[in-house]
Motif scaffolding. Structure first.
Motif, PDB file in Angstrom:
ATOM      1  N   THR A 111       0.833  -1.213   0.000  1.00 20.20           N
ATOM      2  CA  THR A 111       0.000   0.000   0.000  1.00 20.20           C
ATOM      3  C   THR A 111       0.859   1.252   0.000  1.00 20.20           C
ATOM      4  N   GLU A 112       1.898   1.269   0.817  1.00 17.82           N
ATOM      5  CA  GLU A 112       2.775   2.442   0.891  1.00 17.82           C
ATOM      6  C   GLU A 112       3.555   2.625  -0.406  1.00 17.82           C
ATOM      7  N   ALA A 113       3.980   1.523  -1.027  1.00 14.25           N
ATOM      8  CA  ALA A 113       4.749   1.622  -2.273  1.00 14.25           C
ATOM      9  C   ALA A 113       3.904   2.199  -3.408  1.00 14.25           C
ATOM     10  N   PHE A 114       2.598   1.954  -3.374  1.00 11.54           N
ATOM     11  CA  PHE A 114       1.703   2.438  -4.431  1.00 11.54           C
ATOM     12  C   PHE A 114       1.034   3.769  -4.051  1.00 11.54           C
ATOM     13  N   LYS A 115       1.317   4.267  -2.874  1.00 11.78           N
ATOM     14  CA  LYS A 115       0.565   5.376  -2.283  1.00 11.78           C
ATOM     15  C   LYS A 115       0.656   6.675  -3.078  1.00 11.78           C
ATOM     16  N   ASN A 116       1.837   6.979  -3.583  1.00 13.02           N
ATOM     17  CA  ASN A 116       2.043   8.267  -4.274  1.00 13.02           C
ATOM     18  C   ASN A 116       2.519   8.041  -5.703  1.00 13.02           C
ATOM     19  N   PRO A 117       1.611   7.722  -6.620  1.00 15.31           N
ATOM     20  CA  PRO A 117       2.037   7.434  -7.999  1.00 15.31           C
ATOM     21  C   PRO A 117       2.559   8.649  -8.745  1.00 15.31           C
ATOM     22  N   GLY A 118       2.119   9.854  -8.337  1.00 16.78           N
ATOM     23  CA  GLY A 118       2.556  11.051  -9.058  1.00 16.78           C
ATOM     24  C   GLY A 118       2.116  10.973 -10.505  1.00 16.78           C
ATOM     25  N   ILE A 119       3.052  11.159 -11.432  1.00 17.33           N
ATOM     26  CA  ILE A 119       2.714  11.116 -12.859  1.00 17.33           C
ATOM     27  C   ILE A 119       2.907   9.717 -13.451  1.00 17.33           C
ATOM     28  N   SER A 120       3.283   8.744 -12.597  1.00 16.22           N
ATOM     29  CA  SER A 120       3.511   7.377 -13.086  1.00 16.22           C
ATOM     30  C   SER A 120       2.191   6.670 -13.384  1.00 16.22           C
ATOM     31  N   LEU A 121       2.201   5.847 -14.419  1.00 16.74           N
ATOM     32  CA  LEU A 121       0.995   5.137 -14.856  1.00 16.74           C
ATOM     33  C   LEU A 121       0.878   3.801 -14.131  1.00 16.74           C
ATOM     34  N   LEU A 122       0.705   3.869 -12.819  1.00 12.48           N
ATOM     35  CA  LEU A 122       0.592   2.674 -11.983  1.00 12.48           C
ATOM     36  C   LEU A 122      -0.859   2.202 -11.924  1.00 12.48           C
ATOM     37  N   PRO A 123      -1.089   0.934 -11.539  1.00 11.95           N
ATOM     38  CA  PRO A 123      -2.469   0.431 -11.421  1.00 11.95           C
ATOM     39  C   PRO A 123      -3.315   1.322 -10.517  1.00 11.95           C
ATOM     40  N   CYS A 124      -4.524   1.628 -10.975  1.00  8.04           N
ATOM     41  CA  CYS A 124      -5.408   2.527 -10.212  1.00  8.04           C
ATOM     42  C   CYS A 124      -6.081   1.804  -9.045  1.00  8.04           C
ATOM     43  N   LYS A 125      -6.494   0.545  -9.266  1.00  4.73           N
ATOM     44  CA  LYS A 125      -7.173  -0.210  -8.215  1.00  4.73           C
ATOM     45  C   LYS A 125      -6.554  -1.601  -8.114  1.00  4.73           C
ATOM     46  N   PRO A 126      -5.313  -1.662  -7.640  1.00  3.22           N
ATOM     47  CA  PRO A 126      -4.634  -2.962  -7.599  1.00  3.22           C
ATOM     48  C   PRO A 126      -5.210  -3.894  -6.538  1.00  3.22           C
ATOM     49  N   GLN A 127      -5.268  -5.163  -6.864  1.00  2.80           N
ATOM     50  CA  GLN A 127      -5.640  -6.195  -5.901  1.00  2.80           C
ATOM     51  C   GLN A 127      -4.356  -6.939  -5.542  1.00  2.80           C
ATOM     52  N   PHE A 128      -3.896  -6.779  -4.300  1.00  5.09           N
ATOM     53  CA  PHE A 128      -2.616  -7.344  -3.895  1.00  5.09           C
ATOM     54  C   PHE A 128      -2.745  -8.822  -3.525  1.00  5.09           C
ATOM     55  N   ILE A 129      -1.838  -9.634  -4.069  1.00  2.00           N
ATOM     56  CA  ILE A 129      -1.800 -11.069  -3.802  1.00  2.00           C
ATOM     57  C   ILE A 129      -0.365 -11.433  -3.426  1.00  2.00           C
ATOM     58  N   ILE A 130      -0.200 -12.226  -2.386  1.00  2.87           N
ATOM     59  CA  ILE A 130       1.133 -12.633  -1.942  1.00  2.87           C
ATOM     60  C   ILE A 130       1.405 -14.068  -2.374  1.00  2.87           C
ATOM     61  N   ASP A 131       2.551 -14.280  -3.016  1.00  2.00           N
ATOM     62  CA  ASP A 131       2.985 -15.641  -3.353  1.00  2.00           C
ATOM     63  C   ASP A 131       3.623 -16.230  -2.099  1.00  2.00           C
ATOM     64  N   GLU A 132       2.777 -16.682  -1.189  1.00  2.00           N
ATOM     65  CA  GLU A 132       3.216 -17.107   0.146  1.00  2.00           C
ATOM     66  C   GLU A 132       4.274 -18.204   0.108  1.00  2.00           C
ATOM     67  N   GLN A 133       4.129 -19.133  -0.811  1.00  2.00           N
ATOM     68  CA  GLN A 133       5.024 -20.289  -0.856  1.00  2.00           C
ATOM     69  C   GLN A 133       6.103 -20.176  -1.937  1.00  2.00           C
TER      70      GLN A 133
END
Length: 474
Positions: free
Chosen positions: A424-446
């Motif tokens: 969440t913090e890494a995506f918090k301030n996109p500025g002018i970058s074309l980052l995902p607007c509504k990302p769904q975060f998934i962890i590759d636990e294994q």
């Protein structure tokens, strides 16, 4: 439970082992283990990983099939020679993306011949990508660079991947001077098209040959069922492509973004299947866009151990601490000392709450910088030459990407709330970058994505079905 599919990943620090059971048309994850990599004789590390798997209660069938990936060989040292600098850089980057090669230098026809010669002699590459000229276009640069390669007297395999009309003449030059070479189709046959797969496969073959020469690593080929070892980053990308694109029997998930943060690098992969359907006009000039379906960037100075100081150098110690809401000069000094220690002791596992906090801050900083370097941006200036106006999206547009999958030890060993905080913090301030607007975060636990990539060529439908279930994607 008994496993009949094993996937090893021999890394520079750890040898990881993932076990699956294949039965009645279903693939099931059984367990995983790891052991320190023993570079001088990797068989020891492999056996210790097997023993650790047994201690975890996993029995391995006598007829189990074995697959493998590796990054322990460090990657082939590659130099790219071409006609135009930006075009050559683009082609070289794409060719090396998952083939197990590191692009150390890119030179073009604009560089003086003596400089090109000096680069080859100083770097002493394992492989040279010789590009240049679209089909029907320039031939002179390919021929000139062939003569320079001969003059350099380096022990490198040359991938001839330029203008098809000049390739036979170039091959003749190399044959006459005993320079080993491989001919592949032009990596850029037109100004709208990149054709990198044949060159990438040629480099992958050289990667396998290199690891068989490295002390002890030839034993990895002895145990694998398909006599193939995939470069680990390539396996991660293959896993991402399988998940995104799907198979004939299993629909894909659509656009995905992979964040793979390790001790030495932070890799970002994005797979956007819809881009395959674009017309030539929609793609535009290859040199100034990132509209290929699969794309990977590697930040070699942004890692949580070997390259921890690189994160601090990139955004400053206070910039790193700001990621966790701190602004303390004394803590900044402690952070610098901590990253310097990590660089010298890459196997160190954080102990105190403060060190774990530092790790999270470093991870947030590394991911944010790597994402913004991978993604495109909204132009702020006029560029009449490239036809760009303020407000124009430039580069890779990730705004509609839905699924963001995070891979790496920092995520595996964090609580769910800590995992979400980092992302969440890494995506918090996109500025002018074309980052995902509504990302769904998934962890590759294994840490299974690499294994799915390694298995995908032989078990595509099963891996595709398993991946969607594992990542909880409908």
């Amino acid at each position: 439970m008994q496993a009949n599919l094993l996937v090893f990943d021999v890394g520079s620090t750890y040898t990881k082992l993932t076990a699956f059971r294949l039965a009645r048309g279903e693939m099931q994850f059984v367990g995983r283990s790891q052991a320190p990599t023993t570079i001088t004789d990797i068989e020891t590390g492999i056996q210790e990983a097997r023993q650790a798997l047994a201690q975890n209660g996993v029995e391995v069938a006598s007829d189990a099939k074995v697959f493998a990936t590796s990054s322990a060989a460090g990657g082939l040292r590659m130099v790219a020679l071409g006609y135009m600098p930006r075009v050559t850089a683009k082609a070289a980057k794409e060719v090396a993306m998952s083939a197990g090669a590191r692009v150390l230098e890119i030179v073009s026809h604009e560089d003086p011949p003596e400089y090109r010669l000096q680069v080859l002699r100083e770097i002493k590459p394992d492989i040279v990508l010789l590009a240049g000229g679209t089909d029907g276009g320039d031939q002179e640069s390919l021929l000139d660079n062939a003569h320079i390669i001969v003059q350099a007297k380096i022990k490198a395999v040359v991938i001839i991947a330029g203008n098809k009309d000049a390739q036979s003449q170039v091959a003749g030059i190399f044959a006459g001077h005993n320079v080993p070479y491989i001919r592949v189709p032009n990596v850029m046959p037109t100004i709208h098209e990149l054709k990198v797969k044949p060159a990438r496969e040629a480099i992958h073959e050289q990667f396998i040959k290199q690891i068989t020469l490295a002390k002890g690593l030839n034993k990895l080929l002895d145990i694998v069922s398909n006599k193939k070892v995939t470069p680990t980053p390539g396996a991660v990308l293959l896993g991402a492509e399988l998940l995104a694109k799907g198979t004939f029997q299993e629909a894909g998930a659509g656009d995905v973004l992979i964040i793979d943060i390790g001790g030495a690098t932070t890799d970002i992969h994005s797979v956007m299947p819809g881009l395959e359907k674009l017309s030539i006009e929609e793609k535009g000039l290859i040199v100034n866009n990132e509209k290929q379906p699969s794309y990977r960037t590697v930040e070699g100075n942004l890692g949580l151990r070997v390259s921890a100081t690189g994160i601090v150098e990139t955004i400053g110690p206070l910039g790193v601490l700001a990621k966790i809401g701190c602004n303390n000069q004394e803590l900044a000094g402690q952070l610098v000392a901590y990253t310097e220690y990590l660089e010298k002791n890459p196997g160190y596992i954080s102990q105190s709450p403060r060190e774990k906090q530092f790790d999270r801050a470093l991870a947030i900083g590394a991911v944010e910088v790597a994402l913004k370097r991978h993604a495109g941006y909204i132009s702020q200036d006029f560029n009449p030459v490239m036809g760009i106006m303020p407000g124009t999206p430039v580069g890779r547009d990730l705004r509609q990407v839905k699924y963001v999958i995070a891979v790496g030890g920092i995520f595996t060993h964090s609580t769910p709330s800590e995992q979400q905080l980092i992302l969440t913090e890494a995506f918090k301030n996109p500025g002018i970058s074309l980052l995902p607007c509504k990302p769904q975060f998934i962890i590759d636990e294994q840490y299974l994505l690499y294994a799915l990539g390694a298995l995908g060529a032989q078990y595509a439908d099963l891996c595709g079905k398993f991946a969607k279930k594992y990542f909880k994607i409908n």
